[in-house]
Design an enzyme around this catalytic site. Structure first.
Site, PDB file in Angstrom:
ATOM      1  N   ASP A 144       0.840  -1.206   0.000  1.00 54.45           N
ATOM      2  CA  ASP A 144       0.000   0.000   0.000  1.00 54.45           C
ATOM      3  C   ASP A 144       0.871   1.250   0.000  1.00 54.45           C
ATOM      4  O   ASP A 144       2.096   1.169   0.143  1.00 54.45           O
ATOM      5  CB  ASP A 144      -0.970  -0.010   1.190  1.00 54.45           C
ATOM      6  CG  ASP A 144      -0.330  -0.508   2.495  1.00 54.45           C
ATOM      7  OD1 ASP A 144       0.910  -0.542   2.577  1.00 54.45           O
ATOM      8  OD2 ASP A 144      -1.071  -0.862   3.422  1.00 54.45           O
ATOM      9  N   ASP A 167      -8.062  -2.123  14.216  1.00 53.06           N
ATOM     10  CA  ASP A 167      -9.466  -2.324  13.838  1.00 53.06           C
ATOM     11  C   ASP A 167      -9.627  -3.522  12.897  1.00 53.06           C
ATOM     12  O   ASP A 167     -10.673  -3.707  12.296  1.00 53.06           O
ATOM     13  CB  ASP A 167     -10.021  -1.046  13.178  1.00 53.06           C
ATOM     14  CG  ASP A 167      -9.262  -0.656  11.912  1.00 53.06           C
ATOM     15  OD1 ASP A 167      -8.319  -1.394  11.513  1.00 53.06           O
ATOM     16  OD2 ASP A 167      -9.598   0.380  11.314  1.00 53.06           O
ATOM     17  N   HIS A 226      -7.827  -4.072  10.118  1.00 52.34           N
ATOM     18  CA  HIS A 226      -7.558  -3.860   8.684  1.00 52.34           C
ATOM     19  C   HIS A 226      -6.371  -4.691   8.205  1.00 52.34           C
ATOM     20  O   HIS A 226      -5.461  -5.008   8.954  1.00 52.34           O
ATOM     21  CB  HIS A 226      -7.390  -2.362   8.345  1.00 52.34           C
ATOM     22  CG  HIS A 226      -6.191  -1.699   8.935  1.00 52.34           C
ATOM     23  ND1 HIS A 226      -6.282  -0.620   9.775  1.00 52.34           N
ATOM     24  CD2 HIS A 226      -4.867  -1.923   8.785  1.00 52.34           C
ATOM     25  CE1 HIS A 226      -5.068  -0.217  10.119  1.00 52.34           C
ATOM     26  NE2 HIS A 226      -4.189  -1.001   9.530  1.00 52.34           N
ATOM     27  N   GLU A 264      -9.909  -1.065   5.321  1.00 51.65           N
ATOM     28  CA  GLU A 264     -10.553  -0.819   6.607  1.00 51.65           C
ATOM     29  C   GLU A 264     -11.835  -1.657   6.717  1.00 51.65           C
ATOM     30  O   GLU A 264     -12.335  -2.170   5.708  1.00 51.65           O
ATOM     31  CB  GLU A 264     -10.918   0.671   6.719  1.00 51.65           C
ATOM     32  CG  GLU A 264      -9.731   1.623   6.652  1.00 51.65           C
ATOM     33  CD  GLU A 264      -8.974   1.719   7.981  1.00 51.65           C
ATOM     34  OE1 GLU A 264      -9.027   0.771   8.800  1.00 51.65           O
ATOM     35  OE2 GLU A 264      -8.316   2.751   8.186  1.00 51.65           O
TER      36      GLU A 264
END
Ligand code: F6R
Length: 253
Positions: free
Chosen positions: A66, A130, A132, A137
């Site tokens: 990414d 979270d 991801h 996400e």
């Protein structure tokens, strides 16, 4: 899926480095997918140490997971910069990465999908607080491909330490979950108690977009290297320890 519970991050790094070294030994020109963030840092230090001691990993081709939108390659906050400094130069690799400054970001994502279509042999992954994966996400499609995403406030807060005195970019380019699942072997690293909840949801919860890491359950070859604190919420922890201690000696990770 194989889950290996190890005493600490140093041991996670050592075992992960063995997996990367085995790939370099096995294939003349294997492709290694690289994650960034804090978790893989000890792994990259261990690989750099091995390279300094004569282990030749330079046949591997590296691809990035990414990138932040709007940060040029030489920006210290960019993931290309992170990877160049910590992995690519120390190991003498070639890197294909996303260009977060491309004029046409959608076209850049399509270009990158074509690069990845040549195949990724081993993809290193971390997991967000979270849940991801990459920068996918919660709510991301489990079949998503490389595209532009907007970071959540919690992820921007978690990553603020990398951006002293300035804002964490709001937008990113990330391999999609479907893209990540195309890699032949996924190597997820998770260390520290803060990751325990997200890891348990990913490995033992339902497969759901609410927990992007749960998509790993759909992949035929996943190795999870986890330290004791990060494993603390795994209900199958004892079974993982039992299976690992009885692993046939001929069976590699
Ligand atoms: C990084 C990436 C992210 C991180 C995750 C965990 O390329 O794709 O998914 O792996 O945010 O980050 P750390 O390791 O800093 O906790």
């Amino acid at each position: 899926m194989e889950v290996v519970i190890l005493p600490d991050p140093a041991e996670v790094a050592r075992v992960a480095a063995d997996v990367v070294s085995a790939l370099a030994q096995r294939t003349a020109r294997g492709t290694l997918g690289l994650a960034t963030g804090a978790t893989p840092l000890p792994l990259y230090e261990e690989l750099a140490r091995r390279a300094r001691h004569g282990r030749d990993l330079s046949g591997l081709r590296a691809v990035a997971l990414d990138e932040y939108v709007g940060l040029p390659a030489d920006d210290p906050g960019s993931y290309r910069h992170y990877l160049e400094q910590r992995v690519v130069r120390p190991l003498g690799l070639q890197l294909d990465a996303l260009d977060g400054c491309a004029g046409d970001l959608a076209q850049e994502c399509d270009r990158y999908e074509q690069v990845l279509a040549r195949g990724v042999d081993l993809q290193i992954l971390g997991i967000g607080l979270d849940g991801h994966l990459g920068f996918n996400e919660p709510g991301s499609s489990l079949r998503s491909r490389t595209r532009v995403k907007t970071l959540s406030t919690s992820t921007r807060t978690a990553n603020a330490a990398w951006f002293t005195g300035r804002e964490v970019p709001l937008h990113v380019l990330t391999q999609g979950i479907g893209t990540i699942l195309d890699a032949r072997h996924l190597l997820l690293l998770a260390t520290g108690a803060a990751k325990a909840r997200a890891l348990a949801a990913a490995l033992e919860g339902p497969v759901t977009t609410m927990s992007p890491g749960s998509a790993l359950q759909l992949h035929p070859h996943v190795t999870v290297l986890v330290d004791e604190p990060a494993s603390s919420r795994l209900s199958l922890a004892d079974q993982h320890r039992h299976a690992h201690s009885h692993k046939p000696s001929w069976q590699a990770l």
